[in-house]
Structures are given as C-alpha cells and as structure tokens.
Design an enzyme around this catalytic site. Structure first.
Site, PDB file in Angstrom:
ATOM      1  N   SER A 140       0.866  -1.170   0.000  1.00  0.00           N
ATOM      2  CA  SER A 140       0.000   0.000   0.000  1.00  0.00           C
ATOM      3  C   SER A 140       0.905   1.223   0.000  1.00  0.00           C
ATOM      4  CB  SER A 140      -0.892  -0.026   1.244  1.00  0.00           C
ATOM      5  OG  SER A 140      -1.593   1.183   1.374  1.00  0.00           O
ATOM      6  N   LYS A 166      -1.225  -1.235  -4.270  1.00  0.00           N
ATOM      7  CA  LYS A 166      -2.367  -0.375  -3.929  1.00  0.00           C
ATOM      8  C   LYS A 166      -1.845   1.042  -3.778  1.00  0.00           C
ATOM      9  CE  LYS A 166      -4.742   0.215   0.460  1.00  0.00           C
ATOM     10  NZ  LYS A 166      -5.451  -0.489   1.557  1.00  0.00           N
ATOM     11  N   LYS A 168      -2.868   5.037  -2.673  1.00  0.00           N
ATOM     12  CA  LYS A 168      -3.820   5.924  -2.019  1.00  0.00           C
ATOM     13  C   LYS A 168      -4.155   7.062  -2.978  1.00  0.00           C
ATOM     14  CE  LYS A 168      -3.840   4.014   2.105  1.00  0.00           C
ATOM     15  NZ  LYS A 168      -5.079   3.530   2.757  1.00  0.00           N
ATOM     16  N   ASP A 193      -7.176   3.168  -3.142  1.00  0.00           N
ATOM     17  CA  ASP A 193      -7.863   3.289  -1.852  1.00  0.00           C
ATOM     18  C   ASP A 193      -8.080   4.774  -1.561  1.00  0.00           C
ATOM     19  OD1 ASP A 193      -8.846   3.144   0.716  1.00  0.00           O
ATOM     20  OD2 ASP A 193      -7.107   2.128   1.586  1.00  0.00           O
ATOM     21  N   GLU A 218     -11.208   0.904  -3.301  1.00  0.00           N
ATOM     22  CA  GLU A 218     -11.473   0.684  -1.874  1.00  0.00           C
ATOM     23  C   GLU A 218     -12.041   1.945  -1.235  1.00  0.00           C
ATOM     24  OE1 GLU A 218      -8.028  -0.903   0.107  1.00  0.00           O
ATOM     25  OE2 GLU A 218      -8.797  -0.523   2.110  1.00  0.00           O
ATOM     26  N   ASP A 243     -13.729  -0.979   3.397  1.00  0.00           N
ATOM     27  CA  ASP A 243     -12.793  -1.087   4.522  1.00  0.00           C
ATOM     28  C   ASP A 243     -13.469  -0.446   5.741  1.00  0.00           C
ATOM     29  OD1 ASP A 243     -10.747  -0.667   6.395  1.00  0.00           O
ATOM     30  OD2 ASP A 243      -9.352   0.291   5.022  1.00  0.00           O
ATOM     31  N   LYS A 267      -9.973  -6.233   8.373  1.00  0.00           N
ATOM     32  CA  LYS A 267      -8.945  -5.845   9.336  1.00  0.00           C
ATOM     33  C   LYS A 267      -9.432  -6.286  10.695  1.00  0.00           C
ATOM     34  CE  LYS A 267      -7.228  -1.697   7.049  1.00  0.00           C
ATOM     35  NZ  LYS A 267      -7.333  -0.222   6.967  1.00  0.00           N
ATOM     36  N   GLY A 295      -4.239  -3.880   6.334  1.00  0.00           N
ATOM     37  CA  GLY A 295      -3.141  -3.576   7.248  1.00  0.00           C
ATOM     38  C   GLY A 295      -3.290  -2.201   7.863  1.00  0.00           C
TER      39      GLY A 295
END
Ligand code: OSB
Ligand code: MG
Length: 373
Positions: A140, A166, A168, A193, A218, A243, A267, A295
C-alpha cells in the site's frame, strides 16, 4: 487459564517513510502493545490506534483509557478457556474495537500456545482445509509528492517481487495518477484506496476510473455510509471494496444484503479482533465475495497475527501485509521478509504468534508502560 497480569505499553516508532493518505500524513507510528500473562505464558496483542483520529475515532490515548479503565479490569482474574469468550466479557463497552482487538489478539496467542498450535492453526480449527503456509501479499503506497515519484516507487516494489500494488488517492490525485500507472504498467495488478475522500456526487469521476482495469476501488465514500456505496456500485464496472464501513459482523451482513460491495477488506482490529474477523471471513465465503486482509502499519506483533488470518482458506486476494523493511528498522520482533519468487510472506508456524520480542528495543520505543494485576 487464569489471567494473572496484563502489561500495557505506549510505543512510538519512526516509519521508514511517511505514510500519506487522504486523511493526512503519518511519520512516527504510535500504537499500544499488550502482554497477557497466564500459567507462565505470555500472549501479545497490538492496538493499532495511532496518535490522531483520522482512520478511526479511536486514538492510542483513548485506547489506553478504555483498556486500563474498563477492558483490562474486566479481563484480569477471568478463567480463559477460549478466545471467543472475550466477546461476552467486553460487550459492556460500546464501540472501541481497536482497543478490544489488542486483548482479543493476546487471548488467541496465549490459548494457541497452551494448545501447542500456531495462531494460524488455532484459527483454522473449524475448517477441513489446512491454513496456507505462505500468503500472497501486496504493498500500500501512500500519496507521493507527484506522479513520477509514485511510478518510481511502484517499479521499486515490482523489482522486489510484489505482485499487487495499492495506491492511495484523494480528490485531485486520482484519474491522472491511474492513467499514468496503467500506461507505464499495462499488465500490473493495481488498485486504489480513497479512505472515504469522495461523495456520491462525484460518481462520474469515479466512473472514469473504469478505464484502467483496476483490481478494485477501496472505500471511496463515507466511512459510515454503506448505503451510498450500494448506490455507487451499479454505476461502476470496477469492483468495489469496503474497509472503514465494515466495523462488525452485522455491518458486513448489511453491506452484502444491500449489494454495497464486491470485496471486503478484513482488518481484525477494525472489528474488535480475530473472532469477528473469522466470522466475516465465513460470511464472505458463503456470499462468494472477494476477501483479503488489510493492514494498519502494524509492528511485527500485529503482522504475525495478520499473516495467520490471511492463511485461512477463504482469502482469495493478496493482503496489505508487506515485509517489515517497508515500515520499521529495526522492529521489536525479527523482520518478516518477502519471498520474492512468488510475492508471498511465510506464515509463522511456531506456537502462538511465533514471534520473539526484543525487550531492549521495546523499552527503547516505549513512552509509557503500566502493569495491571
Ligand atoms: O486504509 O487500508 C487503509 C494504513 C493505515 C490506515 C488505513 C489504511 C492503511 C493502509 C496501510 O493502507 C496498509 C499497510 O499496513 O501496509
Ligand atoms: Mg483502506
């Protein structure tokens, strides 16, 4: 096993590189660690709440308060048979899943040690299939100063052997980024995400992301807004993953019933621990949705337990569980390393979490500690 004592540590470790998301940057990672003592064994747990309430309303300080004033007193002196019992002991505290998850993790660890099982084997007892001994993982990558820096970092991680990336995103740093990544890496498995940075009004922009063959998008909308995700989903070809919105087994059920997602990022900390995480895993398997383990920049203590969860048979997508060298150097347990040949990390196989705490390192990063008996 009678729970005799619990030690709580507030630790702060510098991250290898600052982690920037749509809710802000993080440089030093604060979190809590907890040691549960019984019959000469020690179970470890990590509370991933950090110094600011960006991802969750909980912070390391609220978790310290909830743990020391409520959850730990309700746990000490109890006769622990199985970790599922903590659900009952702690249900008088409304919310605060990150605080609860630290005790939950320690209870799974210590009972697994008692049973002579690894954390993964204990989690896998209800299933016919054995837990996997290595699990596929991805990285990520936080928001970078610009697109060239992001492309560089992606290449570095591909070179190390990671097979899923992934990124952001936030408004203004989304479609152009995705276009550049797809142009440079035509066959890369990558996803985005948003950490709740968009609204349903921005659906046309999110539809533009359909062009780039994303593995998934996400949590684009509100952290507590399952309903609008169900409205967004039919407008997108990109699979939708939740998430932040999935904070309990009920929320997972709501989301699946109203068709709010194709995929769930599980998670354990977000759902008060591994007992509920496994229930959501089972629900997801039954519903035939995508499942992976998320995570929270865990130390090795949390990372070992993430790996154990990810080894369960129903997980069908790579987790946000990268090698220790991406986060901390040194960490308070020996590093987890990537198996570069297949983009996996090996699941600990010794009893319990299978980790060895470096107490010297723990002491050097502890800002505060307290023992409860
Ligand atoms: O949204 O998945 C998230 C880290 C902190 C808070 C929220 C998130 C993340 C990550 C990092 O994406 C995953 C990791 O631990 O590498
Ligand atoms: Mg996320």
């Amino acid at each position: 096993m009678k729970i005799e004592a619990i030690d709580l540590y507030y630790i702060s470790q510098p991250l290898i590189r600052p982690f920037v998301t749509s809710f802000g940057p993080q440089q030093d990672r604060d979190c809590l660690l907890l040691a549960m003592h019984s019959e000469g064994l020690i179970g470890w747990g990590e509370c991933v709440a950090t110094n600011s309430p960006g991802y969750s309303y909980e912070t390391a300080k609220t978790a310290w308060h909830i743990l020391s004033d409520f959850l730990i007193p309700a746990t000490l002196g109890q006769d622990l048979q199985q970790p599922e019992e903590l659900q009952q002991w702690h249900q008088f505290v409304r919310g605060h899943p990150l605080a609860k998850a630290a005790l939950d993790q320690a209870a799974w660890d210590i009972t697994a040690q008692r049973d002579g099982l690894s954390f993964a084997q204990k989690l896998a007892t209800p299933y016919e299939e054995e837990p996997h001994d290595r699990v596929p993982v991805g990285v990520s990558i936080g928001i970078q100063p610009g697109i060239p820096e992001t492309l560089d970092l992606i290449q570095q991680h591909i070179d190390k052997g990671y097979r899923r990336i992934k990124l952001k995103i936030k408004p203004g740093y989304d479609v152009l980024l995705a276009r550049a990544v797809r142009e440079q890496f035509p066959s890369l498995s990558f996803m985005l995400d948003a950490n709740s940075a968009y609204t349903l009004d921005e659906a046309p922009l999110l539809q533009d992301l359909d062009l780039f063959d994303l593995l998934m998008l996400e949590q684009p909308l509100g952290y507590n807004d399952i309903y609008n995700h169900s409205k967004l989903r039919p407008l997108l070809r990109t699979p939708l993953c939740l998430d932040e919105s999935i904070v309990s087994l009920d929320h997972a059920r709501f989301a699946l019933e109203i068709g709010a997602c194709d995929i769930i990022n599980i998670k354990p900390s977000r759902v008060a621990g591994w007992t509920v995480a496994r229930q959501i895993h089972d629900l997801g398997v039954e519903a035939g949705v995508g499942l992976w383990v998320g995570g929270m920049l865990e130390t090795g203590v949390g990372r070992a337990a993430q790996l154990a969860l990810a080894s369960l048979p129903g997980f069908n997508l790579p987790g946000d569980i990268s090698a220790t060298e991406r986060y901390y150097d040194p960490d308070i347990v020996p590093p987890f390393v990537l198996n570069s040949e297949d983009g996996t990390i090996t699941v600990p196989s010794k009893p319990g979490l299978g980790i060895e705490i470096d107490f010297e390192r723990l002491a050097s990063v502890s800002l505060e500690s307290e023992s409860f008996t």
